[in-house]
Design a protein around this motif. Sequence first.
Motif, PDB file in Angstrom:
ATOM      1  N   PRO A  16       0.809  -1.224   0.000  1.00 42.57           N
ATOM      2  CA  PRO A  16       0.000   0.000   0.000  1.00 42.57           C
ATOM      3  C   PRO A  16       0.848   1.282   0.000  1.00 42.57           C
ATOM      4  O   PRO A  16       0.505   2.263  -0.679  1.00 42.57           O
ATOM      5  CB  PRO A  16      -0.809  -0.088   1.301  1.00 42.57           C
ATOM      6  N   GLY A  17       1.974   1.263   0.725  1.00 37.86           N
ATOM      7  CA  GLY A  17       2.822   2.463   0.783  1.00 37.86           C
ATOM      8  C   GLY A  17       3.453   2.760  -0.569  1.00 37.86           C
ATOM      9  O   GLY A  17       3.344   3.874  -1.105  1.00 37.86           O
ATOM     10  N   GLY A  18       4.115   1.751  -1.153  1.00 33.31           N
ATOM     11  CA  GLY A  18       4.837   1.956  -2.413  1.00 33.31           C
ATOM     12  C   GLY A  18       3.908   2.329  -3.552  1.00 33.31           C
ATOM     13  O   GLY A  18       4.219   3.221  -4.358  1.00 33.31           O
ATOM     14  N   TYR A  35       9.515  -1.847  -8.118  1.00 34.32           N
ATOM     15  CA  TYR A  35      10.050  -3.204  -8.234  1.00 34.32           C
ATOM     16  C   TYR A  35       9.453  -4.056  -7.128  1.00 34.32           C
ATOM     17  O   TYR A  35       9.636  -3.751  -5.938  1.00 34.32           O
ATOM     18  CB  TYR A  35      11.583  -3.177  -8.144  1.00 34.32           C
ATOM     19  N   GLU A  36       8.714  -5.098  -7.504  1.00 33.35           N
ATOM     20  CA  GLU A  36       7.960  -5.904  -6.536  1.00 33.35           C
ATOM     21  C   GLU A  36       8.364  -7.371  -6.662  1.00 33.35           C
ATOM     22  O   GLU A  36       8.444  -7.905  -7.764  1.00 33.35           O
ATOM     23  CB  GLU A  36       6.455  -5.712  -6.800  1.00 33.35           C
ATOM     24  N   ARG A  37       8.562  -8.015  -5.510  1.00 30.29           N
ATOM     25  CA  ARG A  37       9.015  -9.417  -5.533  1.00 30.29           C
ATOM     26  C   ARG A  37       7.916 -10.404  -5.927  1.00 30.29           C
ATOM     27  O   ARG A  37       8.218 -11.514  -6.383  1.00 30.29           O
ATOM     28  CB  ARG A  37       9.602  -9.812  -4.178  1.00 30.29           C
ATOM     29  N   ASP A  38       6.638 -10.055  -5.727  1.00 31.96           N
ATOM     30  CA  ASP A  38       5.566 -10.985  -6.109  1.00 31.96           C
ATOM     31  C   ASP A  38       5.684 -11.324  -7.593  1.00 31.96           C
ATOM     32  O   ASP A  38       6.033 -10.464  -8.412  1.00 31.96           O
ATOM     33  CB  ASP A  38       4.181 -10.369  -5.870  1.00 31.96           C
ATOM     34  N   ASP A 113     -10.600  -4.837   1.891  1.00 29.53           N
ATOM     35  CA  ASP A 113      -9.698  -5.995   1.862  1.00 29.53           C
ATOM     36  C   ASP A 113      -8.414  -5.588   1.129  1.00 29.53           C
ATOM     37  O   ASP A 113      -8.423  -4.699   0.276  1.00 29.53           O
ATOM     38  CB  ASP A 113     -10.363  -7.178   1.147  1.00 29.53           C
ATOM     39  N   ARG A 114      -7.330  -6.274   1.478  1.00 32.55           N
ATOM     40  CA  ARG A 114      -6.041  -5.905   0.873  1.00 32.55           C
ATOM     41  C   ARG A 114      -6.040  -6.060  -0.645  1.00 32.55           C
ATOM     42  O   ARG A 114      -5.440  -5.260  -1.352  1.00 32.55           O
ATOM     43  CB  ARG A 114      -4.926  -6.787   1.436  1.00 32.55           C
ATOM     44  N   GLY A 115      -6.704  -7.132  -1.140  1.00 33.85           N
ATOM     45  CA  GLY A 115      -6.711  -7.406  -2.588  1.00 33.85           C
ATOM     46  C   GLY A 115      -7.313  -6.244  -3.367  1.00 33.85           C
ATOM     47  O   GLY A 115      -6.676  -5.698  -4.274  1.00 33.85           O
ATOM     48  N   TYR A 135      12.835  -9.372  -6.942  1.00 37.02           N
ATOM     49  CA  TYR A 135      13.167  -9.460  -5.515  1.00 37.02           C
ATOM     50  C   TYR A 135      14.507  -8.768  -5.306  1.00 37.02           C
ATOM     51  O   TYR A 135      15.546  -9.293  -5.712  1.00 37.02           O
ATOM     52  CB  TYR A 135      13.237 -10.937  -5.111  1.00 37.02           C
ATOM     53  N   LEU A 136      14.478  -7.585  -4.701  1.00 31.84           N
ATOM     54  CA  LEU A 136      15.730  -6.845  -4.508  1.00 31.84           C
ATOM     55  C   LEU A 136      16.588  -7.545  -3.464  1.00 31.84           C
ATOM     56  O   LEU A 136      16.091  -7.886  -2.383  1.00 31.84           O
ATOM     57  CB  LEU A 136      15.446  -5.416  -4.046  1.00 31.84           C
ATOM     58  N   ILE A 137      17.862  -7.763  -3.808  1.00 32.27           N
ATOM     59  CA  ILE A 137      18.742  -8.363  -2.790  1.00 32.27           C
ATOM     60  C   ILE A 137      19.771  -7.356  -2.292  1.00 32.27           C
ATOM     61  O   ILE A 137      20.198  -7.430  -1.160  1.00 32.27           O
ATOM     62  CB  ILE A 137      19.438  -9.657  -3.268  1.00 32.27           C
ATOM     63  N   GLY A 306       6.715   3.561   5.302  1.00 33.54           N
ATOM     64  CA  GLY A 306       5.875   2.444   5.751  1.00 33.54           C
ATOM     65  C   GLY A 306       6.588   1.539   6.749  1.00 33.54           C
ATOM     66  O   GLY A 306       7.427   1.986   7.536  1.00 33.54           O
ATOM     67  N   ASP A 307       6.245   0.248   6.699  1.00 31.52           N
ATOM     68  CA  ASP A 307       6.827  -0.702   7.655  1.00 31.52           C
ATOM     69  C   ASP A 307       8.353  -0.729   7.565  1.00 31.52           C
ATOM     70  O   ASP A 307       9.017  -1.052   8.550  1.00 31.52           O
ATOM     71  CB  ASP A 307       6.290  -2.127   7.396  1.00 31.52           C
ATOM     72  N   ALA A 308       8.922  -0.448   6.429  1.00 32.92           N
ATOM     73  CA  ALA A 308      10.382  -0.416   6.309  1.00 32.92           C
ATOM     74  C   ALA A 308      10.964   0.607   7.287  1.00 32.92           C
ATOM     75  O   ALA A 308      12.043   0.409   7.849  1.00 32.92           O
ATOM     76  CB  ALA A 308      10.783  -0.062   4.876  1.00 32.92           C
ATOM     77  N   GLU A 318      -2.743   0.960  12.815  1.00 30.49           N
ATOM     78  CA  GLU A 318      -2.168   2.173  12.218  1.00 30.49           C
ATOM     79  C   GLU A 318      -1.190   1.896  11.086  1.00 30.49           C
ATOM     80  O   GLU A 318      -0.846   2.806  10.347  1.00 30.49           O
ATOM     81  CB  GLU A 318      -1.432   2.986  13.304  1.00 30.49           C
ATOM     82  N   GLY A 319      -0.703   0.648  10.937  1.00 27.26           N
ATOM     83  CA  GLY A 319       0.415   0.397  10.018  1.00 27.26           C
ATOM     84  C   GLY A 319       0.174   0.849   8.598  1.00 27.26           C
ATOM     85  O   GLY A 319       0.979   1.571   8.004  1.00 27.26           O
ATOM     86  N   VAL A 320      -0.952   0.447   8.028  1.00 28.71           N
ATOM     87  CA  VAL A 320      -1.191   0.798   6.630  1.00 28.71           C
ATOM     88  C   VAL A 320      -1.492   2.288   6.501  1.00 28.71           C
ATOM     89  O   VAL A 320      -1.112   2.941   5.519  1.00 28.71           O
ATOM     90  CB  VAL A 320      -2.319  -0.073   6.036  1.00 28.71           C
ATOM     91  N   ASN A 321      -2.133   2.821   7.501  1.00 23.49           N
ATOM     92  CA  ASN A 321      -2.444   4.257   7.479  1.00 23.49           C
ATOM     93  C   ASN A 321      -1.173   5.095   7.525  1.00 23.49           C
ATOM     94  O   ASN A 321      -1.040   6.099   6.824  1.00 23.49           O
ATOM     95  CB  ASN A 321      -3.372   4.585   8.652  1.00 23.49           C
TER      96      ASN A 321
END
Length: 392
Positions: A16-18, A35-38, A113-115, A135-137, A306-308, A318-321
């Motif tokens: 959600p943040g990115g 760039y997304e790992r999914d 919902d997240r989806g 997937y960034l390494i 965000g969570d990072a 509060e995390g996603v907000n």
Amino acid sequence: MNLLQDKQVAIVGGGPGGLTLARLLQLNGAVVKVYERDLSPEVRIQGSTLDLHVDSGLKALEKAGLMNAFKENYRPGADLLMVTDQYANVVYDQHEEVYEEAFGEAHFRPEIDRGPLRRILLASLEKETVVWNKYLISLSENEGGWLLQFKDGTVASADLVIGADGANSKIRKFVTDSTPVYSGVTMVEGTVYEAAKNAPLLWELTKGGKVFALGNHRTLITSAKGDGSLSFYTGCKKEESWAKNSGIDFNDHHQLLNWFREEYAGWDVIWEELFNNIHTHFILRPQYYMPLDQTWVTRPNITIIGDAAHVMPPYAGEGVNMAMKDALELCECLTSEIFPDLRSALKHYEQQMLARASAVTQMTLTSTAMLHADDSISNLLKMFSSEEEGGE
Ligand SMILES: Cc1cc2nc3c(=O)[nH]c(=O)nc-3n(C[C@H](O)[C@H](O)[C@H](O)COP(=O)(O)OP(=O)(O)OC[C@H]3O[C@@H](n4cnc5c(N)ncnc54)[C@H](O)[C@@H]3O)c2cc1C
């Protein structure tokens, strides 16, 4: 917009943040890749529903021009909460109140919902903004910018990197030495699919909303999702090492059921419905937070959101907000005319973000402790009644 003129922006992580940040930057003309790992957008999104708050998540969607899409996809009534004791006796139930849509009012926290949230954000981006299966390494400095290295052996370059890659961020260490602190609580998260069939009593109890079950220093939170599944997470005080040394095979629901019976001894058997399904996928989640006084020297071409930047337990919702508010404030700084250079803009963003994250983390830790304390139910009910009387 001048600060981003002729600059390639790389956002690592399409949560959600990115994605919110990518949308907001593109509305301001920036050149952005995510760039997304999914492997693809169709990968099943696990996890509970998210309630968005007026001054953060909803505000970011408003600025992103996505409130109509949100209103078409949110789930009226999914925010309604029930509190029970460990025997599933209901002690508080918002379903008895008349449901009123009240967009714009602070107490209204509509759930999505997240989806669907991810789909709305993805649909708003320019074509090929998100590069999947990346997937960034690691990162290395490269001619005043960065070279991003991915697990599949490919690389990409960027002038500005923004880490939106969640709790186990690979970007964080390029920005700060701060490391996450264990909160004392470990969660086990799971989802029961086709819950009306596979967890019928709890599906009925949850009534399309959320249940907070509290007792003997433990929590169990369930939420109904729009696809008919029931997501849940347990919360118990555990040593940090338990996550590594429990000896439980989290792919084996029999082992989880045995663990639950032991850990939640004395709880009603109704809760066992959550652990009795062969298809339930369990995720172990020790809960961490970032130090309240974390600070760092701003770099000229990299930051985190965000969570990072400020992972925290979910017990204040509060995390996603926070992630979406970071996206909004970072975009405002990067596109403002008042900063002479990128470092000044990033510094301003980081100062406000760190102060806000510290206050919200403190509140979250208080709420985490309250929900896992002796008198959790009475304290929670007191908090609700003081909110209803207009206090905080
Ligand atoms: C069980 C549970 C319940 C929660 N409930 C709530 C709630 O009710 N309300 C609330 O506000 N918050 C809640 N949260 C917290 C919320 O989910 C997070 O705070 C929020 O998702 C953070 O958004 P983000 O974009 O920063 O990170 P994430 O949502 O974690 O997104 C990070 C993205 O980066 C990608 N990624 C990670 N590493 C890499 C890499 N190396 N390379 C490329 N891509 C990468 C991931 O695949 C993911 O798409 C909950 C969390 C949990 C675990």
